[in-house]
Design a protein around this motif. Sequence first.
Motif, PDB file in Angstrom:
ATOM      1  N   PHE A   1      31.855 -49.674  85.271  1.00  0.00           N
ATOM      2  CA  PHE A   1      32.848 -50.268  86.165  1.00  0.00           C
ATOM      3  C   PHE A   1      34.140 -50.733  85.492  1.00  0.00           C
ATOM      4  N   ALA A   2      34.160 -50.805  84.155  1.00  0.00           N
ATOM      5  CA  ALA A   2      35.345 -51.292  83.436  1.00  0.00           C
ATOM      6  C   ALA A   2      35.859 -52.607  84.024  1.00  0.00           C
ATOM      7  N   PRO A   3      35.060 -53.668  84.007  1.00  0.00           N
ATOM      8  CA  PRO A   3      35.482 -54.956  84.582  1.00  0.00           C
ATOM      9  C   PRO A   3      36.590 -55.599  83.755  1.00  0.00           C
ATOM     10  N   ASP A   4      37.249 -56.588  84.348  1.00  0.00           N
ATOM     11  CA  ASP A   4      38.256 -57.355  83.631  1.00  0.00           C
ATOM     12  C   ASP A   4      37.610 -58.338  82.658  1.00  0.00           C
ATOM     13  N   LEU A   5      36.373 -58.731  82.968  1.00  0.00           N
ATOM     14  CA  LEU A   5      35.715 -59.769  82.169  1.00  0.00           C
ATOM     15  C   LEU A   5      34.204 -59.661  82.302  1.00  0.00           C
ATOM     16  N   VAL A   6      33.505 -59.942  81.210  1.00  0.00           N
ATOM     17  CA  VAL A   6      32.045 -60.075  81.233  1.00  0.00           C
ATOM     18  C   VAL A   6      31.700 -61.522  80.896  1.00  0.00           C
ATOM     19  N   LEU A   7      30.903 -62.156  81.763  1.00  0.00           N
ATOM     20  CA  LEU A   7      30.351 -63.478  81.467  1.00  0.00           C
ATOM     21  C   LEU A   7      28.985 -63.241  80.834  1.00  0.00           C
ATOM     22  N   LEU A   8      28.818 -63.652  79.586  1.00  0.00           N
ATOM     23  CA  LEU A   8      27.680 -63.200  78.791  1.00  0.00           C
ATOM     24  C   LEU A   8      26.863 -64.360  78.238  1.00  0.00           C
ATOM     25  N   ASP A   9      25.554 -64.340  78.525  1.00  0.00           N
ATOM     26  CA  ASP A   9      24.625 -65.323  77.968  1.00  0.00           C
ATOM     27  C   ASP A   9      24.280 -64.910  76.537  1.00  0.00           C
ATOM     28  N   VAL A  10      23.742 -65.821  75.754  1.00  0.00           N
ATOM     29  CA  VAL A  10      23.355 -65.520  74.380  1.00  0.00           C
ATOM     30  C   VAL A  10      21.918 -65.027  74.302  1.00  0.00           C
ATOM     31  N   ARG A  11      20.976 -65.830  74.778  1.00  0.00           N
ATOM     32  CA  ARG A  11      19.563 -65.503  74.614  1.00  0.00           C
ATOM     33  C   ARG A  11      19.055 -64.701  75.810  1.00  0.00           C
ATOM     34  N   MET A  12      18.839 -63.405  75.573  1.00  0.00           N
ATOM     35  CA  MET A  12      18.317 -62.503  76.606  1.00  0.00           C
ATOM     36  C   MET A  12      17.334 -61.538  75.967  1.00  0.00           C
ATOM     37  N   PRO A  13      16.368 -61.030  76.720  1.00  0.00           N
ATOM     38  CA  PRO A  13      15.379 -60.106  76.156  1.00  0.00           C
ATOM     39  C   PRO A  13      15.976 -58.722  75.894  1.00  0.00           C
ATOM     40  N   LEU A  14      15.265 -57.935  75.111  1.00  0.00           N
ATOM     41  CA  LEU A  14      15.617 -56.539  74.796  1.00  0.00           C
ATOM     42  C   LEU A  14      16.874 -56.437  73.942  1.00  0.00           C
ATOM     43  N   MET A  15      17.987 -56.959  74.419  1.00  0.00           N
ATOM     44  CA  MET A  15      19.212 -57.040  73.615  1.00  0.00           C
ATOM     45  C   MET A  15      19.897 -58.357  73.927  1.00  0.00           C
ATOM     46  N   ASP A  16      20.083 -59.191  72.901  1.00  0.00           N
ATOM     47  CA  ASP A  16      20.704 -60.504  73.119  1.00  0.00           C
ATOM     48  C   ASP A  16      22.220 -60.364  73.272  1.00  0.00           C
ATOM     49  N   GLY A  17      22.852 -61.458  73.697  1.00  0.00           N
ATOM     50  CA  GLY A  17      24.278 -61.416  73.964  1.00  0.00           C
ATOM     51  C   GLY A  17      25.133 -61.206  72.735  1.00  0.00           C
ATOM     52  N   ILE A  18      24.749 -61.785  71.599  1.00  0.00           N
ATOM     53  CA  ILE A  18      25.540 -61.640  70.381  1.00  0.00           C
ATOM     54  C   ILE A  18      25.556 -60.186  69.923  1.00  0.00           C
ATOM     55  N   THR A  19      24.413 -59.508  70.034  1.00  0.00           N
ATOM     56  CA  THR A  19      24.357 -58.091  69.672  1.00  0.00           C
ATOM     57  C   THR A  19      25.203 -57.260  70.627  1.00  0.00           C
TER      58      THR A  19
END
Length: 248
Positions: A68-86
Motif C-alpha cells: 500500500f505504500a503508506p505515509d506512516l507505519v505505527l510500529l510496536d517493538v515486541r511482536m512474534p515471528l519478527m519484532d519491530g526493531i528487525t
Amino acid sequence: MTVGTQWRPDGDGGESGDGEARQIRVVVADDNPVVRSGLVALLEATGEVRVLGQASNGGEAIELTRRFAPDLVLLDVRMPLMDGITALRTLSGVTKVLMLTYTDNDEVIRTAIRNGAAGYLVHGTFTADELAAAVRDTVAGTNNPLSPAAVAALMAAVQGAEDRPAPPPRERSGGRTAAARPGHGLSAREAEVMDLIAQGRTNREIAERLFLTEKTVKNHVNRIFAKLGVTNRAAAIARWLGTAVEPR
C-alpha cells in the motif's frame, strides 16, 4: 493481518476527488488486537487518518507497507515471528516509521533511532490529541516525537560519551581545531539550529528563539540533513549527539 476494507487510492496522491484534503495513510502494527483496534478507532476518529491495514508482526507490517505504500507505519517493538526493531531496518527505507510501544528500554530506544525510526512514543505518556499531532508532524517532517523515556535514553548516551576520554583534537578547514564532538561541516548558525533540534524544538520554536522566519529555519534544517547524511530529525539527533552507528 487485516486490510482496511474502505481504502481506495486517491489517484494523484494530493486531494481527493471531492476537493477535500487527502487523508494520512497509515499501517498499524501491534501483536495485541485490543491495542490495534483502539489505535485504529482513535486515529480514524480524527477524520485525518485512513488505516490501510493492521499487522500482528513485523513481517506482516513489511508486506502491507510494500502493498500500500503508506505515509506512516505505527510500529510496536515486541511482536512474534519478527519484532519491530528487525522490521524497522526494512521499513525505514521505504516510509516513515513512528515507534508506538510499551517498551521503554534505553538500548531498544537508541537502536530504534539508529535504525531510522522517525520518532518513539511510549504508551501511557501521551494523550489522544498528542498522538494525532505526532502522526501529522511525523508525516510532514516538522517534528520527530519522542516520549520522555526516549529523550532520557538519548541524553544518557550523550552523558556516557562525555564520561569517556575525549579523542585528540583534529583539524578543521581553515586550520582551526574542532571540539571533541565533530562539527560535520555545519556552520555556526547550523550548529545552533541543530542544538535546538536535539532539544526537541519544532521549526516554529527555533524560529522564535533565533529570531528567524520558519522558511529560513527549514532551509537550515535541509542543509543540516544533507551534511549529516540523514533524512529525519531523529537520525540527525543521533548523529549529532554521537549515538549513531558510523559506517566502518
